[in-house]
Structures are given as C-alpha cells and as structure tokens.
Design an enzyme around this catalytic site. Structure first.
Site, PDB file in Angstrom:
ATOM      1  N   CYS A  15       0.947  -1.205  -0.051  1.00  0.00           N
ATOM      2  CA  CYS A  15      -0.093   0.199   0.007  1.00  0.00           C
ATOM      3  C   CYS A  15       0.732   1.214   0.222  1.00  0.00           C
ATOM      4  O   CYS A  15       1.857   1.142   0.576  1.00  0.00           O
ATOM      5  CB  CYS A  15      -0.874   0.056   1.166  1.00  0.00           C
ATOM      6  SG  CYS A  15      -1.986  -1.437   1.524  1.00  0.00           S
ATOM      7  N   ARG A  66       5.540   0.027  -6.343  1.00  0.00           N
ATOM      8  CA  ARG A  66       5.300  -0.950  -4.913  1.00  0.00           C
ATOM      9  C   ARG A  66       4.481  -2.123  -5.230  1.00  0.00           C
ATOM     10  O   ARG A  66       4.454  -3.050  -4.570  1.00  0.00           O
ATOM     11  CB  ARG A  66       4.823  -0.403  -3.852  1.00  0.00           C
ATOM     12  CG  ARG A  66       5.523   0.858  -3.360  1.00  0.00           C
ATOM     13  CD  ARG A  66       5.038   1.747  -2.383  1.00  0.00           C
ATOM     14  NE  ARG A  66       5.856   2.326  -1.532  1.00  0.00           N
ATOM     15  CZ  ARG A  66       5.945   2.538  -0.044  1.00  0.00           C
ATOM     16  NH1 ARG A  66       4.947   2.025   0.340  1.00  0.00           N
ATOM     17  NH2 ARG A  66       6.952   2.914   0.255  1.00  0.00           N
ATOM     18  N   TRP A 126      -2.732  -2.830  -1.513  1.00  0.00           N
ATOM     19  CA  TRP A 126      -2.327  -4.156  -1.868  1.00  0.00           C
ATOM     20  C   TRP A 126      -3.092  -4.999  -0.821  1.00  0.00           C
ATOM     21  O   TRP A 126      -2.882  -4.937   0.176  1.00  0.00           O
ATOM     22  CB  TRP A 126      -0.856  -4.279  -1.937  1.00  0.00           C
ATOM     23  CG  TRP A 126      -0.162  -5.514  -2.030  1.00  0.00           C
ATOM     24  CD1 TRP A 126       0.107  -6.124  -3.479  1.00  0.00           C
ATOM     25  CD2 TRP A 126       0.121  -6.608  -1.234  1.00  0.00           C
ATOM     26  NE1 TRP A 126       0.807  -7.137  -3.264  1.00  0.00           N
ATOM     27  CE2 TRP A 126       0.825  -7.611  -1.853  1.00  0.00           C
ATOM     28  CE3 TRP A 126       0.180  -6.893   0.223  1.00  0.00           C
ATOM     29  CZ2 TRP A 126       1.231  -8.774  -1.416  1.00  0.00           C
ATOM     30  CZ3 TRP A 126       0.483  -7.956   0.951  1.00  0.00           C
ATOM     31  CH2 TRP A 126       1.183  -8.953   0.035  1.00  0.00           C
ATOM     32  N   ASN A 169      -1.814   2.311   5.352  1.00  0.00           N
ATOM     33  CA  ASN A 169      -0.753   1.127   5.232  1.00  0.00           C
ATOM     34  C   ASN A 169      -0.373   0.321   6.300  1.00  0.00           C
ATOM     35  O   ASN A 169       0.002   0.980   7.379  1.00  0.00           O
ATOM     36  CB  ASN A 169       0.515   2.147   4.621  1.00  0.00           C
ATOM     37  CG  ASN A 169       1.784   1.136   4.325  1.00  0.00           C
ATOM     38  OD1 ASN A 169       1.344  -0.110   4.121  1.00  0.00           O
ATOM     39  ND2 ASN A 169       2.900   1.682   3.862  1.00  0.00           N
ATOM     40  N   GLY A 170      -0.531  -0.930   6.196  1.00  0.00           N
ATOM     41  CA  GLY A 170      -0.046  -1.728   7.401  1.00  0.00           C
ATOM     42  C   GLY A 170      -1.512  -2.524   7.946  1.00  0.00           C
ATOM     43  O   GLY A 170      -2.355  -2.602   6.951  1.00  0.00           O
ATOM     44  N   GLU A 204      18.070 -18.108  -6.377  1.00  0.00           N
ATOM     45  CA  GLU A 204      17.812 -16.685  -7.035  1.00  0.00           C
ATOM     46  C   GLU A 204      17.187 -16.720  -8.349  1.00  0.00           C
ATOM     47  O   GLU A 204      16.289 -16.302  -8.625  1.00  0.00           O
ATOM     48  CB  GLU A 204      19.078 -15.766  -6.815  1.00  0.00           C
ATOM     49  CG  GLU A 204      18.912 -14.636  -7.627  1.00  0.00           C
ATOM     50  CD  GLU A 204      17.857 -13.659  -7.229  1.00  0.00           C
ATOM     51  OE1 GLU A 204      17.321 -13.933  -6.031  1.00  0.00           O
ATOM     52  OE2 GLU A 204      17.543 -12.742  -7.783  1.00  0.00           O
ATOM     53  N   LYS A 255      13.378 -15.589  -9.324  1.00  0.00           N
ATOM     54  CA  LYS A 255      13.112 -14.554 -10.284  1.00  0.00           C
ATOM     55  C   LYS A 255      12.230 -15.020 -11.290  1.00  0.00           C
ATOM     56  O   LYS A 255      11.410 -14.390 -11.711  1.00  0.00           O
ATOM     57  CB  LYS A 255      14.719 -14.185 -11.030  1.00  0.00           C
ATOM     58  CG  LYS A 255      14.871 -13.145 -11.354  1.00  0.00           C
ATOM     59  CD  LYS A 255      15.696 -11.858 -10.492  1.00  0.00           C
ATOM     60  CE  LYS A 255      14.644 -11.656  -9.214  1.00  0.00           C
ATOM     61  NZ  LYS A 255      15.567 -10.965  -8.178  1.00  0.00           N
ATOM     62  N   GLU A 284       8.762 -15.381 -10.156  1.00  0.00           N
ATOM     63  CA  GLU A 284       7.954 -14.168  -9.410  1.00  0.00           C
ATOM     64  C   GLU A 284       7.370 -13.578 -10.769  1.00  0.00           C
ATOM     65  O   GLU A 284       6.421 -12.775 -10.668  1.00  0.00           O
ATOM     66  CB  GLU A 284       8.550 -13.376  -8.621  1.00  0.00           C
ATOM     67  CG  GLU A 284       9.862 -12.715  -9.013  1.00  0.00           C
ATOM     68  CD  GLU A 284      10.444 -11.782  -8.126  1.00  0.00           C
ATOM     69  OE1 GLU A 284       9.808 -11.200  -7.272  1.00  0.00           O
ATOM     70  OE2 GLU A 284      11.754 -11.284  -8.214  1.00  0.00           O
ATOM     71  N   HIS A 317      18.343 -36.848  -2.498  1.00  0.00           N
ATOM     72  CA  HIS A 317      17.874 -36.945  -1.324  1.00  0.00           C
ATOM     73  C   HIS A 317      16.176 -36.405  -1.441  1.00  0.00           C
ATOM     74  O   HIS A 317      15.913 -36.584  -0.482  1.00  0.00           O
ATOM     75  CB  HIS A 317      18.429 -36.192  -0.316  1.00  0.00           C
ATOM     76  CG  HIS A 317      20.172 -36.417   0.007  1.00  0.00           C
ATOM     77  ND1 HIS A 317      20.225 -37.533   0.404  1.00  0.00           N
ATOM     78  CD2 HIS A 317      21.227 -35.886  -0.289  1.00  0.00           C
ATOM     79  CE1 HIS A 317      21.700 -37.528   0.622  1.00  0.00           C
ATOM     80  NE2 HIS A 317      22.253 -36.508  -0.031  1.00  0.00           N
ATOM     81  N   LYS A 376       6.844  -4.293  -4.318  1.00  0.00           N
ATOM     82  CA  LYS A 376       8.232  -3.809  -4.261  1.00  0.00           C
ATOM     83  C   LYS A 376       8.825  -3.717  -3.035  1.00  0.00           C
ATOM     84  O   LYS A 376       9.755  -4.149  -2.718  1.00  0.00           O
ATOM     85  CB  LYS A 376       8.394  -2.494  -5.208  1.00  0.00           C
ATOM     86  CG  LYS A 376       9.893  -2.164  -5.255  1.00  0.00           C
ATOM     87  CD  LYS A 376      10.508  -3.203  -6.310  1.00  0.00           C
ATOM     88  CE  LYS A 376      12.047  -2.861  -6.279  1.00  0.00           C
ATOM     89  NZ  LYS A 376      12.735  -3.902  -6.971  1.00  0.00           N
TER      90      LYS A 376
HETATM   91  O1  M6R Z   1      13.523  -4.425  -0.263  1.00  0.00           O
HETATM   92  P1  M6R Z   1      14.213  -5.693   0.344  1.00  0.00           P
HETATM   93  O2  M6R Z   1      15.432  -6.160  -0.231  1.00  0.00           O
HETATM   94  O3  M6R Z   1      14.073  -5.892   1.592  1.00  0.00           O
HETATM   95  O4  M6R Z   1      13.041  -6.712  -0.220  1.00  0.00           O
HETATM   96  C1  M6R Z   1      13.154  -8.233   0.013  1.00  0.00           C
HETATM   97  C2  M6R Z   1      12.538  -9.008  -0.916  1.00  0.00           C
HETATM   98  O5  M6R Z   1      11.014  -8.638  -0.635  1.00  0.00           O
HETATM   99  C3  M6R Z   1      12.792  -8.906  -2.405  1.00  0.00           C
HETATM  100  O6  M6R Z   1      14.158  -9.222  -2.560  1.00  0.00           O
HETATM  101  C4  M6R Z   1      11.779  -9.976  -3.061  1.00  0.00           C
HETATM  102  O7  M6R Z   1      12.192 -10.887  -2.931  1.00  0.00           O
HETATM  103  C5  M6R Z   1      12.164  -9.608  -4.567  1.00  0.00           C
HETATM  104  N1  M6R Z   1      10.781  -9.241  -5.250  1.00  0.00           N
HETATM  105  C6  M6R Z   1      12.848 -10.560  -5.537  1.00  0.00           C
HETATM  106  O8  M6R Z   1      13.140 -10.204  -6.686  1.00  0.00           O
END
Ligand code: M6R
Length: 615
Positions: A2, A27, A79, A104-105, A484, A488, A491, A507, A610
């Site tokens: 948000c 965001r 959000w 927000n929150g 990672e 990537k 997401e 395993h 974000k």
């Molecule tokens: O702003 P931050 O680095 O604290 O964010 C952490 C994660 O939310 C962020 O890295 C998230 O996993 C990304 N969308 C990955 O691409």
C-alpha cells in the site's frame, strides 16, 4: 504494498495526489482511490486494478470541478491484506461520508474494535481492518473532540504496524497523520504541505522532507505541521533536503523497467564500489565501527533476493576471512529467541530499506545488544535511519518488482566486506587480498560481457516458456544463484520453479524429474565441477531437458546437455570467486525473457509488491 499520498493547501490537490500515486505504482497494488473536499462535500472515487481505471473514473464523475476545486485530498494504492480486491475494500475508507482514511499496514486488534463499533450503530461497508479508523474518528468527533484529540484517542485504541492519514469534513483544514513501524514522510511547501509513503511520492511537490519516527503523530495544516511523539510531547524532527530524481520514471527506451535495470548494472556497480575504495586496492571500511573489532560470529538477516545475497556473503566471508557467519530469514529471526553467543554485530540487507520483516529483525538484534549494520539501497529509508551504520548500494531507483541491479550491488558490497575482514584477520596473504580487490574494478566490464549473451538466453527462454515446472541447480557459491534464478523466474513468469543444491537432488527432489522437465544449472570450474556434472547426468538419465550455463571447461565435460550456453572467458580465480555476480546476469535475463514471451506484467507481477511493509 500500500501507498499513501496527501496534499493540503494547494489548488488541484487531487491531481497532485494522483501524480504521487503514480510514483508509488512500482510498489505493487490492486486497487486505488482518492478522497477530496470539494464544494463542501467529501468526494470519494475508487477503482479496482491500475491507476488508469481510477483516472478514467475521475474524469467521468459528474463533479467536473473535483480536480480544480479541491485544496485537500488524500489518495491510496492498496495491496489487499484483509478483504478481497474490490472497490468496497479500496481506500479511502469513510464514515458517514464525513471522515476518510488511507492506511498502510495492519490494525491487529480490529475485530474487537469493529464489534464494539457495530454495537454502537456504526455500519461497516468493507471487509478491511482499516474501516475501524474512520468510524473511530467519527465517534470521537461526535463526542466533541477536535481532530487532534480525536486522533490521539484513536491511537490509544489501535494496535499493529501502520501509517495512516485521516481527513474530516468537520476539520477541512487539517490532516491527521500517524506512524507505527510503517514508513511515512511529510513534505513541507509554501502555504501547503504534503504526506507520502516515501519521499519520492511527493518529490514533485517539495524537496523538504521530515520522516516521522515510530509512534509519532502529526497535525498537518497548510501553514503548519505539529509533530508529537508517542508520549504526547511535541517533537522536533529533522528537515532533510532530498534531490528530486528527474527522469526517474522513464524506461529510457526499454520495454520494461526490469530490462532497463538489468542493463544498468555495468553503470551502477562502479557507483556502488567507489565510496568503498581508495585507489585500486585499498578498501575504506571502518571495521571496528561495524562491530568487528574481534573475530566474532556475524549474523546476517534479510528477505527474498536480499537473503540469497546474504547466503553468498556467508560463503565469501567464511572462505576469505575465516569468520563464522549465521544467516537467517528476517521473518523467522524476529520471532525466535536466538542465541547471540559469540556475536557482536548483525548485518541486515535490504534494497528498499522498508521490508517490515527485515526492520523488525534489526530491532530484535538491537534489543539483544548487537551492533546493527545495514546494506541498503534507499538512503533515508527506515532501515537506513535505524541501523547503527549503513553501507549504501548505489544502484539508483529500482522500479521493477524483481530485484536485479540491487542484488548484484548487494553482492559487491558483501565481497568488499569479505575482503576487508580477510585483510583484518590476516586470513589470506596481503598479495592475494590485493589481487581480489583488483577484481572488483574489472566487474563492470565482465558484467557487460555477460549481457552480450542475451540472444542465446532468449532462445532458451523461448524453448522453456511453456514448461509447467522448472528446476534450477547449483553447488557451492552457485547454490544461492539456483535459488535466486528460481525466485526470479517464478515471480515474474508465474511458472513453478524450484532451486536446489545439486547434491541434494538424490535426497528427494529427483522424484520431480519427468520427461522434458527443464533443469538449469549454473556452473564454473572450481575443482568440484565433476560432482555437479554427475548430478546433472542423473537428471538427464531420467528424461530432463538439460540447460547448462557454464564456462568452456565445464561445457566440454557435459556433452549430453541439450542447451549449452558458454559464458565468456575469464581468469580462473576471478570467475570462481565472482561467479554469483556473473551468473546473476543470465538468471535475470532468462526470467525476463520467459516472462516477456508469456506476456505477464513484468514490472508489477500479480500479488507482489516492491517494498513489503506488512508481515
Ligand atoms: O527491499 P528488500 O531487499 O528488503 O526486499 C526483500 C524482498 O522482498 C525482495 O528481494 C523480493 O524477494 C524481490 N521481489 C525478489 O526479486
């Protein structure tokens, strides 16, 4: 996550609010709305989906004067947390069409408050936790309180992590603003003032910013801002001058921000490096200040991609400095009673500097008596301000939800820390440390060479774009890269993807291998590559489609791979130590091109935000 924006005292307030909301789009959100005082009424306009829907609604409403008449307006991008995505649940939430709130929150004790308010006759129209706020304001205003008193009484009732802005028809020249854990900034103008979830959302209006501290609340008028701390005492908060980031929201000719940000890496890496280096090989980090006077265990906590950077950091620091490192997911660390035996300092890593999980982990570490350090990209963010010491990545604004340039910048800072520690604790010969320090300067051109692999990566992307599930494998320094790469890809393309340590396959996860499942491995020769290739062979024998992204030597050893993408030729040690930074490039390009081919919303993927400012 948000975002809130508010304007008071400025003509066309609602228009400026909408502009601010556009700056918060990165965001992630699923509905939006604004409320403005206009012609003596509280006018609320909300819509599901993107801001363009809200803008269309605004242009269609009967009150054509909304844009020009309003001098006080609040807006929100939501959000969804409590309640589904709908116009009813979008903010602003109102009470009796006299009070409007954007929030927000999460209000954790909203259910009790809601039940009490219902028994007092208040009618709830949404499923949100937020709606208790406007009704509480209404209740206290009806009891004869002014807006400030009403706000104080509301704060006494609610629990949780939140930032909100309230406005009322009864107090048309005032905004009530409050923060507890979630960030909020107040901007100062000339006979007008502003509020935003971050400084950037209002930097088109002012460059003078005040960040509220935890527990602060404020009464904002067009010509005055009164701030109080959690003890209800007047508080003076520092005014910070921020530079407006002109051109920030352009894609610079690229189709998506993510693509632009991937290709910015050769430029932002030297920006990140330069404050930490004196000349070619002298590292400028005051390790004593950071709590590394003695050889203690270092704790690193982070979330998502930043956590994978921490994993790489552990490998580097243990290898180069022989210093034990414990890594923890921020969301887990804060709810444990961790032992701090042998620890003096902790390091949190965050691009946004606002991830609530990471912020709470930092506070937890502080309470336990650790010196708190942060690697953070957004200067002035909450984590940046609360950490005892910050090391900044200078990746610039990252708009795409997927972390790309901020990840490689975090890795560069971690590598520099590892070298500084290695030098301090004399684990490696000085000449060796110097050799590795020199490597740092060749990184930008090495990254540029990796980016030249785009066409080959594109053809792999085309080939796997319809896969139901994809497996990423890595060993050693490249195990975090497998995780990672999978994160990537999933997401932004919505394809199910998992990363595994290659040696773990047998395993359990090998049961997932069936005909044509793509298995992607990042590999460089490190003396153990034969082991990794055996793991790949095991997947090949069970029908997997093998994609190997590796150096020449490894490729020669895996003739069975269906796709072999050879990385450029680099010096052996450079290639080994810096492989996580190098291999981040094909991992990012692959995810990007798969998502692009599938036509997903690359920069704002579904359900994601974000900066994640809720738990
Ligand atoms: O702003 P931050 O680095 O604290 O964010 C952490 C994660 O939310 C962020 O890295 C998230 O996993 C990304 N969308 C990955 O691409």
């Amino acid at each position: 996550m948000c975002g809130v924006v508010a304007v008071i005292g400025k003509q066309y307030a609602s228009q400026f609010v909408v502009e601010g909301l556009k700056k918060l789009e990165y965001r992630g959100y699923d509905s939006a709305g604004i409320a403005s005082l206009c012609g003596g009424i509280l006018q609320t306009v909300k819509s599901e989906g993107k801001l363009t829907n809200l803008i269309n609604n605004l242009s269609q409403i009967s009150n054509a004067n909304l844009y020009s008449d309003s001098k006080i307006s609040i807006g929100h991008t939501r959000w969804a947390t409590h309640g589904n995505i709908s116009v009813e649940n979008a903010h602003p939430l109102t009470s009796e069409n006299r009070v409007a709130v954007v929030h927000n929150g999460i209000i954790e004790n909203y259910e009790n408050i809601k039940n009490n308010l219902i028994s007092e006759g208040y009618v709830f129209k949404s499923q949100t936790d937020t709606e208790v706020l406007p009704h509480l304001f209404m209740k206290y205003i009806k009891l004869g309180n002014n807006f400030l008193q009403a706000g104080r009484l509301v704060l006494q009732e609610i629990k949780g992590a939140f930032a909100f802005v309230a406005m009322s028809l009864d107090f048309p020249n005032e905004l009530f603003v409050s923060r507890n854990s979630s960030p909020i900034a107040i901007g100062l103008g000339d006979k007008c003032n502003f509020v935003g979830s971050d400084a950037r959302s209002i930097d088109h209006l002012t460059q003078k910013i005040i960040y509220l501290e935890d527990g602060d609340y404020a009464l904002v008028q067009s010509n005055d801002v009164e701030i109080f701390n959690k003890n209800e005492e007047k508080a003076n908060r520092k005014i910070i001058n921020i530079k407006a980031e002109i051109g920030l929201v352009t894609k610079g000719g690229y189709k998506h921000f993510m693509e632009k940000e991937i290709f910015e890496q050769p430029v932002v890496i030297p920006q990140t490096i330069s404050p930490f280096m004196n000349g070619i090989s002298e590292i400028k980090i005051d390790l004593n200040k950071f709590g590394f006077k003695n050889k203690n265990t270092l704790l690193i906590a982070a979330a998502g991609t930043s956590y994978y950077a921490a994993m790489v950091g552990k490998y580097w620091i243990e290898h180069i400095a022989d210093l034990p490192v414990i890594i923890d997911l921020a969301s887990e660390y804060r709810y444990r009673k961790p032992s701090i035996f042998g620890q003096a300092a902790m390091l949190v890593i965050s691009q946004s500097g606002e991830s609530l999980d990471t912020l709470m982990a930092l506070r937890h570490g502080k309470e336990l008596g650790l010196i708190t350090n942060a690697i953070v990209n957004v200067e002035g963010s909450t984590i940046d301000r609360e950490a005892d010491f910050s090391l900044h990545t200078r990746a610039g604004s990252e708009i795409g939800v997927a972390s790309t340039k901020s990840f490689t910048s975090q890795l560069v800072v971690l590598f520099i820390i590892a070298l500084a520690l290695g030098k301090k604790f004399k684990n490696f010969k000085l000449s060796q440390i110097q050799k590795y320090s020199n490597y740092i300067h060749t990184l930008p051109s090495a990254i540029a060479r990796m980016l030249n692999m785009e066409n080959e990566i594109k053809s792999v992307a085309h080939n796997i774009k319809n896969a139901k599930s994809i497996i990423f494998l890595g060993r050693g320094l490249l195990y975090p890269l497998a995780l990672e790469g999978a994160l990537k890809l999933k997401e932004i393309s919505y394809i199910h993807a998992e990363g595994f340590a290659a040696g773990e396959m047998k395993h359990g996860p090998i049961a997932l291998i069936e005909d044509q499942v793509p298995v992607i491995m990042f590999l460089v020769s490190d003396g153990n590559e034969d082991k990794a290739i055996s793991n790949l062979q095991e997947a090949f024998s069970r029908g997997a489609q093998i994609i190997l992204i590796a150096d020449k030597e490894c490729i020669k050893k895996a003739p069975f791979a269906h796709f072999k993408i050879e990385i450029p030729n680099f010096e052996t040690d450079f290639k080994y130590f810096l492989s996580p930074i190098l291999m981040a490039i094909p991992a990012q390009l692959l995810a990007y091109h798969v998502a692009n081919e599938r036509g997903t919303d690359v920069d704002q993927p579904r359900n994601l935000a974000k900066s994640v400012t809720v738990e």
